[in-house]
Design a protein around this motif. Structure first.
Motif, PDB file in Angstrom:
ATOM      1  N   MET A   1       0.817  -1.217   0.000  1.00 21.87           N
ATOM      2  CA  MET A   1       0.000   0.000   0.000  1.00 21.87           C
ATOM      3  C   MET A   1       0.850   1.265   0.000  1.00 21.87           C
ATOM      4  O   MET A   1       0.372   2.353  -0.223  1.00 21.87           O
ATOM      5  CB  MET A   1      -0.910   0.011   1.231  1.00 21.87           C
ATOM      6  N   ASP A   2       2.179   1.105   0.311  1.00 18.79           N
ATOM      7  CA  ASP A   2       3.035   2.275   0.374  1.00 18.79           C
ATOM      8  C   ASP A   2       3.501   2.736  -0.997  1.00 18.79           C
ATOM      9  O   ASP A   2       4.015   3.837  -1.143  1.00 18.79           O
ATOM     10  CB  ASP A   2       4.266   1.984   1.241  1.00 18.79           C
ATOM     11  N   LYS A   3       3.370   1.876  -2.005  1.00 17.92           N
ATOM     12  CA  LYS A   3       3.869   2.233  -3.324  1.00 17.92           C
ATOM     13  C   LYS A   3       2.957   3.252  -3.993  1.00 17.92           C
ATOM     14  O   LYS A   3       1.785   3.370  -3.682  1.00 17.92           O
ATOM     15  CB  LYS A   3       3.985   0.984  -4.196  1.00 17.92           C
ATOM     16  N   VAL A   4       3.549   3.997  -4.926  1.00 23.33           N
ATOM     17  CA  VAL A   4       2.762   4.916  -5.746  1.00 23.33           C
ATOM     18  C   VAL A   4       2.053   4.078  -6.796  1.00 23.33           C
ATOM     19  O   VAL A   4       2.680   3.533  -7.700  1.00 23.33           O
ATOM     20  CB  VAL A   4       3.657   5.969  -6.418  1.00 23.33           C
ATOM     21  N   THR A   5       0.746   3.944  -6.681  1.00 25.80           N
ATOM     22  CA  THR A   5      -0.005   3.133  -7.624  1.00 25.80           C
ATOM     23  C   THR A   5      -0.193   3.875  -8.935  1.00 25.80           C
ATOM     24  O   THR A   5      -0.026   5.094  -9.019  1.00 25.80           O
ATOM     25  CB  THR A   5      -1.380   2.768  -7.047  1.00 25.80           C
ATOM     26  N   GLU A   6      -0.555   3.142  -9.954  1.00 26.29           N
ATOM     27  CA  GLU A   6      -0.803   3.760 -11.258  1.00 26.29           C
ATOM     28  C   GLU A   6      -1.934   4.774 -11.157  1.00 26.29           C
ATOM     29  O   GLU A   6      -1.875   5.852 -11.766  1.00 26.29           O
ATOM     30  CB  GLU A   6      -1.159   2.677 -12.279  1.00 26.29           C
ATOM     31  N   MET A 225      17.433  10.672  -0.705  1.00 26.11           N
ATOM     32  CA  MET A 225      16.142  10.166  -1.179  1.00 26.11           C
ATOM     33  C   MET A 225      16.032   8.666  -0.925  1.00 26.11           C
ATOM     34  O   MET A 225      14.993   8.175  -0.470  1.00 26.11           O
ATOM     35  CB  MET A 225      15.988  10.451  -2.678  1.00 26.11           C
ATOM     36  N   THR A 226      17.113   7.940  -1.203  1.00 24.81           N
ATOM     37  CA  THR A 226      17.113   6.493  -0.973  1.00 24.81           C
ATOM     38  C   THR A 226      16.945   6.180   0.509  1.00 24.81           C
ATOM     39  O   THR A 226      16.191   5.269   0.883  1.00 24.81           O
ATOM     40  CB  THR A 226      18.432   5.885  -1.500  1.00 24.81           C
ATOM     41  N   ALA A 227      17.619   6.945   1.367  1.00 25.07           N
ATOM     42  CA  ALA A 227      17.500   6.738   2.810  1.00 25.07           C
ATOM     43  C   ALA A 227      16.078   6.988   3.291  1.00 25.07           C
ATOM     44  O   ALA A 227      15.551   6.236   4.123  1.00 25.07           O
ATOM     45  CB  ALA A 227      18.478   7.648   3.551  1.00 25.07           C
ATOM     46  N   LEU A 228      15.432   8.027   2.763  1.00 30.70           N
ATOM     47  CA  LEU A 228      14.048   8.322   3.151  1.00 30.70           C
ATOM     48  C   LEU A 228      13.109   7.209   2.692  1.00 30.70           C
ATOM     49  O   LEU A 228      12.145   6.872   3.390  1.00 30.70           O
ATOM     50  CB  LEU A 228      13.613   9.669   2.559  1.00 30.70           C
ATOM     51  N   GLU A 229      13.399   6.627   1.530  1.00 29.20           N
ATOM     52  CA  GLU A 229      12.600   5.484   1.069  1.00 29.20           C
ATOM     53  C   GLU A 229      12.813   4.267   1.956  1.00 29.20           C
ATOM     54  O   GLU A 229      11.860   3.565   2.316  1.00 29.20           O
ATOM     55  CB  GLU A 229      12.968   5.145  -0.374  1.00 29.20           C
ATOM     56  N   GLN A 230      14.062   4.010   2.303  1.00 25.65           N
ATOM     57  CA  GLN A 230      14.367   2.849   3.137  1.00 25.65           C
ATOM     58  C   GLN A 230      13.716   2.961   4.515  1.00 25.65           C
ATOM     59  O   GLN A 230      13.367   1.946   5.124  1.00 25.65           O
ATOM     60  CB  GLN A 230      15.878   2.685   3.267  1.00 25.65           C
ATOM     61  N   LYS A 231      13.547   4.181   4.987  1.00 23.49           N
ATOM     62  CA  LYS A 231      12.893   4.405   6.282  1.00 23.49           C
ATOM     63  C   LYS A 231      11.370   4.453   6.148  1.00 23.49           C
ATOM     64  O   LYS A 231      10.668   4.727   7.119  1.00 23.49           O
ATOM     65  CB  LYS A 231      13.400   5.705   6.902  1.00 23.49           C
ATOM     66  N   LYS A 232      10.892   4.189   4.937  1.00 24.37           N
ATOM     67  CA  LYS A 232       9.456   4.158   4.641  1.00 24.37           C
ATOM     68  C   LYS A 232       8.770   5.484   4.976  1.00 24.37           C
ATOM     69  O   LYS A 232       7.649   5.519   5.469  1.00 24.37           O
ATOM     70  CB  LYS A 232       8.774   3.001   5.385  1.00 24.37           C
ATOM     71  N   LEU A 243       4.339  11.029   0.038  1.00 27.45           N
ATOM     72  CA  LEU A 243       4.730  11.130   1.439  1.00 27.45           C
ATOM     73  C   LEU A 243       3.938  10.099   2.237  1.00 27.45           C
ATOM     74  O   LEU A 243       2.708  10.152   2.277  1.00 27.45           O
ATOM     75  CB  LEU A 243       4.460  12.535   1.975  1.00 27.45           C
ATOM     76  N   LEU A 244       4.627   9.175   2.874  1.00 26.47           N
ATOM     77  CA  LEU A 244       3.965   8.115   3.627  1.00 26.47           C
ATOM     78  C   LEU A 244       3.680   8.541   5.065  1.00 26.47           C
ATOM     79  O   LEU A 244       2.673   8.131   5.643  1.00 26.47           O
ATOM     80  CB  LEU A 244       4.831   6.857   3.623  1.00 26.47           C
ATOM     81  N   LYS A 245       4.576   9.359   5.628  1.00 26.28           N
ATOM     82  CA  LYS A 245       4.423   9.791   7.017  1.00 26.28           C
ATOM     83  C   LYS A 245       4.780  11.276   7.138  1.00 26.28           C
ATOM     84  O   LYS A 245       5.787  11.638   7.749  1.00 26.28           O
ATOM     85  CB  LYS A 245       5.319   8.955   7.934  1.00 26.28           C
ATOM     86  N   PRO A 246       3.952  12.155   6.558  1.00 23.51           N
ATOM     87  CA  PRO A 246       4.299  13.585   6.577  1.00 23.51           C
ATOM     88  C   PRO A 246       4.380  14.173   7.980  1.00 23.51           C
ATOM     89  O   PRO A 246       5.201  15.058   8.228  1.00 23.51           O
ATOM     90  CB  PRO A 246       3.170  14.232   5.760  1.00 23.51           C
ATOM     91  N   GLU A 247       3.539  13.686   8.899  1.00 14.93           N
ATOM     92  CA  GLU A 247       3.585  14.216  10.261  1.00 14.93           C
ATOM     93  C   GLU A 247       4.909  13.863  10.930  1.00 14.93           C
ATOM     94  O   GLU A 247       5.518  14.708  11.608  1.00 14.93           O
ATOM     95  CB  GLU A 247       2.414  13.670  11.093  1.00 14.93           C
ATOM     96  N   GLU A 248       5.370  12.632  10.747  1.00 15.27           N
ATOM     97  CA  GLU A 248       6.660  12.237  11.324  1.00 15.27           C
ATOM     98  C   GLU A 248       7.799  13.012  10.681  1.00 15.27           C
ATOM     99  O   GLU A 248       8.745  13.442  11.365  1.00 15.27           O
ATOM    100  CB  GLU A 248       6.872  10.729  11.134  1.00 15.27           C
ATOM    101  N   MET A 249       7.717  13.219   9.380  1.00  9.22           N
ATOM    102  CA  MET A 249       8.749  14.004   8.697  1.00  9.22           C
ATOM    103  C   MET A 249       8.797  15.427   9.235  1.00  9.22           C
ATOM    104  O   MET A 249       9.865  15.998   9.414  1.00  9.22           O
ATOM    105  CB  MET A 249       8.485  14.008   7.187  1.00  9.22           C
ATOM    106  N   ALA A 250       7.628  16.006   9.499  1.00 15.56           N
ATOM    107  CA  ALA A 250       7.580  17.368  10.038  1.00 15.56           C
ATOM    108  C   ALA A 250       8.208  17.424  11.427  1.00 15.56           C
ATOM    109  O   ALA A 250       8.932  18.373  11.760  1.00 15.56           O
ATOM    110  CB  ALA A 250       6.135  17.866  10.080  1.00 15.56           C
TER     111      ALA A 250
END
Length: 267
Positions: A1-6, A225-232, A243-250
C-alpha cells in the motif's frame, strides 16, 4: 500500500489540481493573476476585474529553455499556468545560481519587480505555459487599489517565509533532513493552492536542482532520497513523490507550515 499506484500517479497529472473552496482550478486556463492573488488576500469584484484587464501575453517554454528577464530596469512578472521553472539572479560578479523553483499557481518575478536593475534568469525545468504580466499596469494598480496592494504584499511575505524556512533547514539540519524538509515545503505549497487531493504530488525537479537549492551535490541528494525510502517515509517515481508519514517528517525536520502561511496580519 506504500507504493505509488498507477491510479495515484494518474491523479498527479489529472486530478491534483482539483478545485476546492479558496483554491485554484484544475484547469490551467483558469490559473490567472487574479486567481493566484486571491489566495493571499480578499479581492472583490472590482479588484478582480482590474487584474483581468492588465495587459498579459502567453509565453510557452520548452524544457531547459532560458528567458533573460529585465523590463526597463525591473524584472518581468510571469504567472505559472503549467509546468515547473527555476529562477536565478544574474549579476556581473556572480553566476546564475538557482535560488528558487516555481510550480503551477506561482508568480515569478513579483518581488524582483520592485527593484531596479534586478534582472532574473528563468529556466524551464519542464515544458511550461506562463502568462507574462505588464509590470507597469500591475504597479499602477498597486498604488490605487488597497485590496490588490495587500494581496501582493501577502504573496511576497509568504514566499519570503518559504525561503527563510528553507534557509533555516539548511543551516540547522543534516542533509537527509534538508531533503525531507524541502519535500514537505513542496507538499505544503501544493496543498495551500488546493492542487492536491492526497499525499502524492508531481515532482519533476532533478537532483541537480534540489542540490543547488539545498547546498548539496546531486549524488548526496540521491542518497538522501534512498535513505528516506528505506525508512518508509516516502515513495518516489521518476516524476512524483508520495509522502507516507508527513507528520513524522515534520517532527523530524521542524517543518512549520504555520510559520509560512499562518498569522498574516495586514490591517
Amino acid at each position: 500500500m506504500d507504493k505509488v499506484t498507477e491510479e495515484e500517479y494518474q491523479q498527479v497529472e489529472d486530478k491534483n489540481r482539483k478545485s476546492a473552496h479558496g483554491s485554484l482550478s484544475g484547469d490551467s486556463s483558469c490559473i490567472g493573476l487574479g486567481e493566484v492573488l486571491g489566495l493571499y488576500g480578499e479581492l472583490g469584484g472590482d479588484a478582480r476585474e482590474a487584474l483581468a484587464n492588465i495587459r498579459q501575453k502567453p509565453v510557452e517554454l520548452r524544457r531547459n529553455q532560458k528567458v533573460f528577464s529585465l523590463c526597463e530596469g525591473r524584472a518581468d512578472i510571469f504567472v505559472v499556468k503549467e509546468g515547473w521553472a527555476s529562477l536565478s539572479h544574474a549579476t556581473s560578479t556572480r553566476g546564475q545560481d538557482i535560488c528558487n523553483v516555481f510550480m503551477p499557481g506561482d508568480i515569478i518575478g513579483m518581488r524582483e519587480s520592485f527593484f531596479e536593475s534586478h534582472d532574473i534568469v528563468i529556466l524551464s525545468l519542464t515544458n511550461c505555459k506562463l502568462e507574462k504580466v505588464s509590470v507597469d499596469d500591475l504597479h499602477e494598480l498597486l498604488k490605487t487599489n488597497e485590496e490588490i496592494r495587500k494581496a501582493i504584499t501577502s504573496y511576497v511575505m509568504v514566499n519570503d517565509n518559504i525561503t527563510i524556512e528553507r534557509l533555516r533547514s539548511c543551516t540547522h539540519h543534516r542533509s537527509e533532513e534538508r531533503v525531507a524538509h524541502f519535500l514537505l515545503e513542496v507538499y505544503a505549497r501544493f496543498n495551500f493552492k488546493g492542487l492536491l487531493t492526497g499525499n502524492v504530488f508531481s515532482f519533476p525537479v532533478t537532483q541537480d536542482v534540489v542540490g543547488e537549492l539545498l547546498g548539496m551535490t546531486s549524488v548526496h541528494v540521491s542518497r538522501c532520497m534512498t535513505a528516506l525510502e528505506q525508512k518508509k517515509l516516502i515513495r518516489k517515481t521518476r516524476s512524483s513523490i508520495k509522502l507516507l508519514k508527513p507528520e513524522e517528517m515534520a517532527r523530524n525536520t521542524g517543518f512549520d507550515r504555520d510559520f509560512i502561511y499562518g498569522h498574516l496580519c495586514l490591517g
